[in-house]
Scaffold this active site. Structure first.
Site, PDB file in Angstrom:
ATOM      1  N   HIS A   1       7.502  -6.795  -6.891  1.00 56.40           N
ATOM      2  CA  HIS A   1       7.630  -5.584  -7.704  1.00 56.40           C
ATOM      3  C   HIS A   1       9.083  -5.344  -8.130  1.00 56.40           C
ATOM      4  CE1 HIS A   1       3.507  -3.753  -6.302  1.00 56.40           C
ATOM      5  NE2 HIS A   1       3.392  -4.956  -6.837  1.00 56.40           N
TER       6      HIS A   1
ATOM      7  N   ASN B   1      -0.459  -4.630   0.861  1.00 58.26           N
ATOM      8  CA  ASN B   1       0.879  -4.197   0.452  1.00 58.26           C
ATOM      9  C   ASN B   1       1.640  -3.525   1.577  1.00 58.26           C
ATOM     10  OD1 ASN B   1       1.478  -4.974  -2.179  1.00 58.26           O
ATOM     11  ND2 ASN B   1       0.209  -3.359  -3.082  1.00 58.26           N
TER      12      ASN B   1
ATOM     13  N   CYS C   1       0.591 -11.174  -5.155  1.00 58.78           N
ATOM     14  CA  CYS C   1       0.579  -9.947  -5.954  1.00 58.78           C
ATOM     15  C   CYS C   1       0.108 -10.355  -7.332  1.00 58.78           C
ATOM     16  CB  CYS C   1       1.990  -9.356  -6.033  1.00 58.78           C
ATOM     17  SG  CYS C   1       2.156  -8.056  -7.279  1.00 58.78           S
TER      18      CYS C   1
ATOM     19  N   ARG D   1      -2.044   6.921   1.219  1.00 57.33           N
ATOM     20  CA  ARG D   1      -1.290   6.622  -0.007  1.00 57.33           C
ATOM     21  C   ARG D   1      -0.941   7.907  -0.762  1.00 57.33           C
ATOM     22  NH1 ARG D   1      -3.365   2.646  -4.917  1.00 57.33           N
ATOM     23  NH2 ARG D   1      -1.919   3.368  -6.512  1.00 57.33           N
TER      24      ARG D   1
ATOM     25  N   TYR E   1       7.419  -2.706 -12.574  1.00 54.18           N
ATOM     26  CA  TYR E   1       7.765  -1.801 -11.469  1.00 54.18           C
ATOM     27  C   TYR E   1       9.264  -1.464 -11.441  1.00 54.18           C
ATOM     28  CZ  TYR E   1       3.288  -1.602  -8.974  1.00 54.18           C
ATOM     29  OH  TYR E   1       1.995  -1.347  -8.609  1.00 54.18           O
TER      30      TYR E   1
HETATM   31  C1  G6P Z   1      -1.000  -3.769  -9.186  1.00 56.65           C
HETATM   32  C2  G6P Z   1       0.035  -4.084  -8.140  1.00 56.65           C
HETATM   33  C3  G6P Z   1      -0.540  -3.892  -6.775  1.00 56.65           C
HETATM   34  C4  G6P Z   1      -1.014  -2.478  -6.633  1.00 56.65           C
HETATM   35  C5  G6P Z   1      -1.984  -2.135  -7.735  1.00 56.65           C
HETATM   36  C6  G6P Z   1      -2.270  -0.658  -7.720  1.00 56.65           C
HETATM   37  O1  G6P Z   1      -2.064  -4.661  -9.090  1.00 56.65           O
HETATM   38  O2  G6P Z   1       0.520  -5.394  -8.274  1.00 56.65           O
HETATM   39  O3  G6P Z   1       0.436  -4.176  -5.813  1.00 56.65           O
HETATM   40  O4  G6P Z   1      -1.631  -2.265  -5.387  1.00 56.65           O
HETATM   41  O5  G6P Z   1      -1.468  -2.462  -8.999  1.00 56.65           O
HETATM   42  O6  G6P Z   1      -3.357  -0.398  -8.526  1.00 56.65           O
HETATM   43  P1  G6P Z   1      -4.141   0.966  -8.338  1.00 56.65           P
HETATM   44  O7  G6P Z   1      -5.273   0.861  -9.268  1.00 56.65           O
HETATM   45  O8  G6P Z   1      -4.550   1.026  -6.881  1.00 56.65           O
HETATM   46  O9  G6P Z   1      -3.154   2.048  -8.679  1.00 56.65           O
HETATM   47 MN    MN Z   2       1.468  -5.976  -6.346  1.00 58.66          MN
END
Ligand code: G6P
Ligand code: MN
Length: 438
Positions: free
Chosen positions: A198, A147, A168, A93, A250
């Protein structure tokens, strides 16, 4: 009350304590069910399953917790297969966030080139799981958090016979922010929430049978900029004021792209780097709590509604208790802009038969163009993820509204294919070719 077997793929994930809390809340509907935790990482699996067992016992909930590194063993005989894993982990990531920035584009887990490469890593694994589900648990529902959830869902629907609902939790956070601003408990909101994961819009926000969106919009229009909420909500509210519909936060990555790229370049860390820096402390906390009889682990990963949401969906299916959720699945006429098999994110009623999307009408014309372009991109992205074709991947980037430019697309593609090489076996052969070889 129905006892079911729930395989949890990604059972060593730091999101597990939040999920277990969701199961504890839903204990009455799912008493005597089995949670079969599976992960490729035996060490984190041991930690999470110990925590899960002790949390369940301390709450007096009747769940059996199993742990295995054998995916087939976890899936065999399952009624539900909950998928919540990240091939390549946060390190991959991090690359999805860093590399696009060097090319002047937003680097993000699910948006733009980062999201494309996440799809490339996730989809082949999900398809392998879907094939095991077809073989070992053909009646099971895959409930997916991996995801990019909508593209993953689309790949499974197009390339396997397994049943799947994509989830989601973004609506929970986004609607909580609106509720906090409006002084309304967000759990009372019944949104007409639709579009793509998103990239959704909400055109009606019903509270007690009445659409409150027009009055919230009028209030917002009178509010000076310096009184708007901060953070991602601020961008969303500027879009709300402009378009009269409420955007998924998003969507800021498209409408405020250059500003957010600028901010990301100034920031010392990307989001994955931040999480990586917090993770040792989170895991220490989990380890300390796992040694206690009544663990109460930190809620830092997947806190709030994340775990409960997936468990409520499972509960609605297992006990045939129809309830309203926001899900990713086939459009089936819900959004007038798209065909019946297009996979979308939409408000739906979930019951034993799965999700029945609710009629939303058409997207507001002023915002529809971007969503249509993203839908076209997603189809190409899924095709490229499945075939491992560099040419298909290039077409996906050229179709992406944030990329589009040929040189940018090719430069990014080759750099990211190389960077993620070990996670992209499907690209091994073709990626060495250049465009002129074809
Ligand atoms: C939200 C989104 C998810 C994403 C997450 C990231 O929940 O809907 O799709 O993976 O945020 O959160 P993070 O704490 O990993 O940045
Ligand atoms: Mn999400």
């Amino acid at each position: 009350v129905t006892a079911v077997r729930i395989a949890i793929i990604g059972g060593g994930s730091a999101y597990i304590p939040g999920l277990v809390r969701g199961f504890i809340v839903a204990r009455d509907g799912l008493a005597d069910s089995t949670l079969a935790l599976m992960d490729v990482n035996a060490e984190s699996l041991a930690l999470m399953s110990t925590l899960a067992r002790k949390m369940v016992a301390a709450a007096g909930a009747d769940y059996r917790v199993e742990a295995t590194t054998d995916r087939r063993a976890a899936i065999a005989g399952a009624d539900f297969v909950l998928t919540t894993f990240r091939p390549g982990g946060l390190e991959a990531r991090r690359l999805d966030e860093r590399i696009p920035l060097e090319h002047g584009l937003i680097g993000q887990e699910t948006i733009g080139p980062g999201g494309l490469f996440m799809a490339f890593r996730s989809i082949p694994v999900m398809l392998a799981i879907a094939r095991e589900v077809e073989e070992l648990a053909p009646e099971a529902w895959i409930v997916n958090y991996t995801n990019p959830t909508q593209m993953v869902t689309e790949a499974v629907l197009r390339h396997s016979g397994a049943r799947i609902i994509g989830l989601c939790d973004q609506h929970a956070g986004d609607l909580a922010a609106v509720g906090a601003w409006a002084g309304i408990d967000p759990h009372r909101f019944r949104p007409d929430w639709y579009g793509l994961n998103h990239a959704t819009w909400t055109t009606r926000l019903v509270v007690d049978g009445r659409d409150v969106l027009p009055e919230l919009h009028a209030r917002l229009c009178e509010m000076p900029d310096d009184q708007l909420p901060g953070g991602p909500t601020r961008y969303a509210f500027r879009l709300f004021r402009q378009f009269g519909a409420l955007p998924n936060t998003y969507l800021r990555y498209y409408y405020f792209h250059d500003e957010l790229v600028h901010q990301a370049r100034q920031a010392p860390m990307t989001r994955a780097e931040e999480i990586l820096s917090h993770l040792p402390a989170i895991l220490d906390n989990y380890r300390r709590e796992a040694a206690k009889d009544r663990p109460d682990p930190t809620r830092e990963r997947g806190g709030g509604d994340h775990g409960e949401y997936a468990v409520e969906v499972i509960n609605a299916i297992a006990n045939d208790r129809p309830a309203r959720f926001i899900v990713n699945g086939p459009n089936q006429g819900a959004i007038a802009d798209f065909g019946p098999d297009d996979v979308v994110e939409v408000s739906a009623v979930v019951s034993r038969d799965g999700a029945r999307p609710l009629a939303m009408g058409a997207l507001p014309p002023a915002v529809a163009g971007l969503i249509h372009a993203l839908r076209a991109y997603e189809k190409l992205a899924v095709e490229a993820a499945v075939t491992g074709s560099r040419e298909a991947a290039l077409r996906a980037l050229l179709a992406h509204p944030l990329v589009r430019d040929w040189e940018t697309a090719e430069g990014l593609l080759d750099e990211m294919l190389e960077a993620h090489r070990e996670w992209l076996p499907q690209f091994r052969w073709e990626k060495r070719r250049t465009t002129s070889d074809q």
